[in-house]
Design an enzyme around this catalytic site. Structure first.
Site, PDB file in Angstrom:
ATOM      1  N   TYR A   1       0.854  -1.184   0.000  1.00 60.38           N
ATOM      2  CA  TYR A   1       0.000   0.000   0.000  1.00 60.38           C
ATOM      3  C   TYR A   1       0.890   1.235   0.000  1.00 60.38           C
ATOM      4  CZ  TYR A   1       0.850   0.000   5.083  1.00 60.38           C
ATOM      5  OH  TYR A   1       1.441   0.001   6.323  1.00 60.38           O
TER       6      TYR A   1
ATOM      7  N   ARG B   1       6.100  -8.966  14.301  1.00 56.67           N
ATOM      8  CA  ARG B   1       4.686  -8.963  13.942  1.00 56.67           C
ATOM      9  C   ARG B   1       4.420 -10.000  12.858  1.00 56.67           C
ATOM     10  NH1 ARG B   1       1.054  -4.037  11.239  1.00 56.67           N
ATOM     11  NH2 ARG B   1      -0.718  -4.195  12.659  1.00 56.67           N
TER      12      ARG B   1
ATOM     13  N   HIS C   1      -5.184  -4.842  17.557  1.00 57.74           N
ATOM     14  CA  HIS C   1      -6.431  -4.189  17.147  1.00 57.74           C
ATOM     15  C   HIS C   1      -7.690  -4.979  17.535  1.00 57.74           C
ATOM     16  CE1 HIS C   1      -3.944  -1.349  15.203  1.00 57.74           C
ATOM     17  NE2 HIS C   1      -3.848  -1.898  14.009  1.00 57.74           N
TER      18      HIS C   1
ATOM     19  N   ASP D   1      -2.600   3.981  16.490  1.00 55.71           N
ATOM     20  CA  ASP D   1      -2.624   3.493  15.108  1.00 55.71           C
ATOM     21  C   ASP D   1      -2.353   4.614  14.110  1.00 55.71           C
ATOM     22  OD1 ASP D   1      -2.758   1.456  13.210  1.00 55.71           O
ATOM     23  OD2 ASP D   1      -4.913   1.688  12.909  1.00 55.71           O
TER      24      ASP D   1
ATOM     25  N   ASN E   1      -5.054   2.779   5.202  1.00 56.43           N
ATOM     26  CA  ASN E   1      -5.955   1.744   4.677  1.00 56.43           C
ATOM     27  C   ASN E   1      -7.357   1.827   5.278  1.00 56.43           C
ATOM     28  OD1 ASN E   1      -3.869   0.627   3.076  1.00 56.43           O
ATOM     29  ND2 ASN E   1      -3.118  -0.520   4.832  1.00 56.43           N
TER      30      ASN E   1
END
Length: 292
Positions: free
Chosen positions: A49, A124, A184, A249, A254
């Site tokens: 992205y 992650r 999240h 965040d 996105n």
């Protein structure tokens, strides 16, 4: 290619909102990203992205307005294996910030040591289709191999996946020997998500002392209406008050709606806690323990 952010997140009203915290306490934002500046940290060809530029100086200025003194920079999947932006920001923070990397099991030992010395404290696993993952990419063998490389450093794992895949990853990594942090809120929809099979399973997993959760992404689980996530946040905080974390965040990539106000997100987290002791655990004590 995933959707781009709907625009810059300047939030001019933040300067008029004084963050409420006890003098001397560190306030942690345990989840944000750094992108650019592009002339120094360009994206690779064909990234997953393309966000707006969000250099570390922008986040640090935002944190100063919010009263945030410590932070955790999560490596953007769009940078691939290039951690230069992350490491540059950690160096600039002079030890005040920590980092989360995305690695392969074959990463050289010297690279891991450089990351650790810079402040990286976790890895992650992105199990989301728009980041090149998805259910078909849950490779427990490679995940465990990566964990084996970082366990000796005292790092942890951040699991970024949808509800069902989050549970699948937790099951696959059970007993891996490092803390597992759910990102999240497992992207559970705030409207009834905890009543689903995945939601109930998540609450059971939070009974384990090895499983943590970030009550971040309130806007993501409500399609841009973060206030609607407060009851879900309260339930997750109550399920693991000593293993819950909060993150802004920023810069909110996105998404298809207007970027949320980060001061309001921090206030929402405090209100979800319900009392000062729980808020201190969420924003100060828990992250200080995990990211030492």
């Amino acid at each position: 290619m995933a959707e781009q952010s709907t625009g810059s997140n300047t939030q001019p009203d933040q300067a008029t909102h004084a963050a409420r915290h006890v003098d001397g306490d560190d306030i942690w934002d345990t989840h944000f990203h750094v992108f650019g500046p592009w002339d120094r940290y360009p994206l690779p060809p064909n990234p997953s992205y393309r966000p707006d530029e969000a250099p570390f100086d922008a986040t640090r200025a935002l944190h100063a307005r919010m009263g945030v003194t410590r932070g955790v920079i999560v490596h953007g999947a769009n940078y691939g294996a290039d951690h230069s932006a992350l490491l540059g920001a950690l160096t600039a923070s002079q030890g005040a910030y920590r980092g989360i990397a995305v690695i392969d099991p074959e990463i050289p030992e010297a690279t891991l040591r450089i990351m650790h010395d810079a402040g990286v404290r976790g890895i992650r696993f992105n199990v989301l289709a728009h980041l090149g993952g998805g259910a078909a990419h849950i490779d427990a063998g490679r995940m465990r191999a990566a964990i084996a490389r970082v366990a000796v450093l005292g790092w942890h794992v951040l699991v970024h996946a949808g509800p069902d895949d989050t549970i699948a990853v937790l099951e696959a990594l059970d007993g891996c020997g490092v803390p597992m942090v759910v990102d999240h809120m497992a992207r559970l929809p705030a409207d009834g998500g905890l009543r689903t099979r995945a939601g109930q399973a998540l609450l059971r997993w939070l009974g384990s002392t090895d499983v943590w959760i970030k009550v971040s992404g309130a806007d993501r689980v409500t399609q841009g209406q973060p206030e609607q996530a407060i009851e879900q946040m309260r339930a997750l905080i109550a399920a693991a008050p000593d293993r819950v974390l909060w993150g802004s965040d920023f810069p909110h990539v996105n998404i298809k709606y207007a970027a949320p106000n980060d001061v309001a997100l921090l206030d929402l987290a405090r209100r979800a806690c319900g009392d000062a002791a729980t808020a201190r655990a969420l924003l100060t004590d828990n992250p200080a323990r995990l990211y030492a």
